[in-house]
Design an enzyme around this catalytic site. Sequence first.
Site, PDB file in Angstrom:
ATOM      1  N   ARG A 185       0.856  -1.182   0.000  1.00  0.00           N
ATOM      2  CA  ARG A 185       0.000   0.000   0.000  1.00  0.00           C
ATOM      3  C   ARG A 185       0.892   1.232   0.000  1.00  0.00           C
ATOM      4  O   ARG A 185       1.563   1.526   0.997  1.00  0.00           O
ATOM      5  CB  ARG A 185      -0.927   0.011   1.217  1.00  0.00           C
ATOM      6  CG  ARG A 185      -1.709   1.324   1.365  1.00  0.00           C
ATOM      7  CD  ARG A 185      -2.881   1.255   2.327  1.00  0.00           C
ATOM      8  NE  ARG A 185      -2.495   1.164   3.717  1.00  0.00           N
ATOM      9  CZ  ARG A 185      -3.342   1.331   4.735  1.00  0.00           C
ATOM     10  NH1 ARG A 185      -4.625   1.590   4.493  1.00  0.00           N
ATOM     11  NH2 ARG A 185      -2.927   1.220   5.985  1.00  0.00           N
ATOM     12  N   ASP A 208      -2.799   2.348  14.689  1.00  0.00           N
ATOM     13  CA  ASP A 208      -1.967   2.993  13.689  1.00  0.00           C
ATOM     14  C   ASP A 208      -2.428   4.435  13.557  1.00  0.00           C
ATOM     15  O   ASP A 208      -3.219   4.921  14.375  1.00  0.00           O
ATOM     16  CB  ASP A 208      -1.966   2.233  12.363  1.00  0.00           C
ATOM     17  CG  ASP A 208      -3.321   2.257  11.651  1.00  0.00           C
ATOM     18  OD1 ASP A 208      -4.239   2.975  12.106  1.00  0.00           O
ATOM     19  OD2 ASP A 208      -3.458   1.561  10.632  1.00  0.00           O
TER      20      ASP A 208
END
Length: 540
Positions: A167, A447
């Site tokens: 990603r 995150d």
Amino acid sequence: MPLDRPPTPLSAVILREVPGVAQVLTPAALDFVAALQSRFGLRLHALMIARARRQERIDRGELPDYLPETKDIRQGIWEAPPVPEALRDRRVEITGPVGRKTIINALNSGAKVFMADFEDATAPGFTNIIAGHANMLDYRDGTLEYDDPKTGKCYLVGRNPALLIPRPRGLHMTEANVLTGGQPVSAALFDFGLLIFHCGRALAATGRGPFFYLPKIESHDEARFWNDVFLFAQGETGLEPGTIKATVLIETLPAAFQMDEIIWELRDHIAGLNCGRWDYIFSYIKTLRNHAAYVLPDRAQLTMDRAFLATYAARLVKVCHRRGIHAMGGMSAAIPVRGDAKATEEAFAKVRADKNREAELGHDGTWVAHPDLVPVAMEVFDAAMPGPNQIRRPRQDWRIEPAMLLKPHEGKVTGAGLRGNIAVAIEYVAQWLSGRGAVPIRGLMEDMATAEIARAQLWQWLRHGTTVELADGDSARLSAEWLAALVQEEIVAILNRVGPGGFHKGHYASAARLVLEAATAEVLPDFITDQAYDLLNALD
């Protein structure tokens, strides 16, 4: 230069030397990144301006809705081409940062796919980013291994590893350490360009790619941008059109209203959509920031089985299956707690329940954040999904009106939720400034997305004068003074835990300042990383 001739792409300049930079940023690779920036940089800038203009309209009272000009696409009878064999079965995917040991453990986890995250799970200091790209080269060549200096253990990739899908960073981010024309290059084009330049042909030759996850898309115009980037990159690297396959994370509120259109724009390259739930909650708060009717309760009350989150997941499954592509489930943040069997079993139970909900809804796979959770999720999807996916399981009986995608969760804002957001935001941002992108905090794998939720909720509650219910049965309206006092209390608690040396070494003071400034800003900042990135670079 004659005016009737197009300018040649500007060369790229590296501002810093870090380990691996010569291996990753070869002259040819830099030229390729510069060509991407030259060709697409201005267009990307225009897309970011379009984001800002759309947000201004919403701030003035306009609410997200289906686009009237794309009605024919939404109502049309069409499907995307079938995905490659390597992408047919994605029932369990594990995600994580691009550190060497993490990659090997994820590839060996038993998951079908590993999403190697250059974005929210990686603190984007230049050292981390270049090391991640160097690891991708070794993955390409089958030479990825790691000797742990602490234990002496050698980590090797096993015989049946997960499929790796990287990603790249989001379209809004820049890579400040590489310039073209005196300006930072797009972080998205930088990451994608290096990955496709170095690894595209080799992965295509072995059937392992090139595949990508695309984060934080907000519109079908941005999907069209990525599609054109793919076409250009395939032409430049000698790949056949349609070789690149992308799974788009639907993790912004505007994108939830344009799922069909996003698939249509990427139809020759699309592999699926994913419920990026944590960023989606953050985007909901950010998008509807000026609207008091959409204030959300404590984060713990924002469950996927109710209100806007349940509708969003149902629409994603419906749209994906109508178009013949994968509908991927989202991340369960609960993780095992080392040395605490009871807490670990509770985490497993939460993940199991979440994955049961996704499988029953019709998702074709899901995400986990820890190798120990792979068997838990795999067991659920194996039982519910004997085939490689559920794409042919229709969900067309659901009628989803725009208001259903906006319906807020009902619940309370509590003192515990308020303090929890302060603690998570400060702790995560401090860890991020220290170079860590995926951080276990209070039994959850956090995150940047969850830190964004925490600080955005603080802003939303303060902006709209939300009443906070306290443990003693009393209540009080949140004020800037109270919030500052609570931040100060959190600083004292951290000092007591880590000591003055650990406090300063851990960058807690900088983190607290960033969080408080974001929470008390007149206008909610789009991303806290915009403010923190320069500091991260200086520390790196």
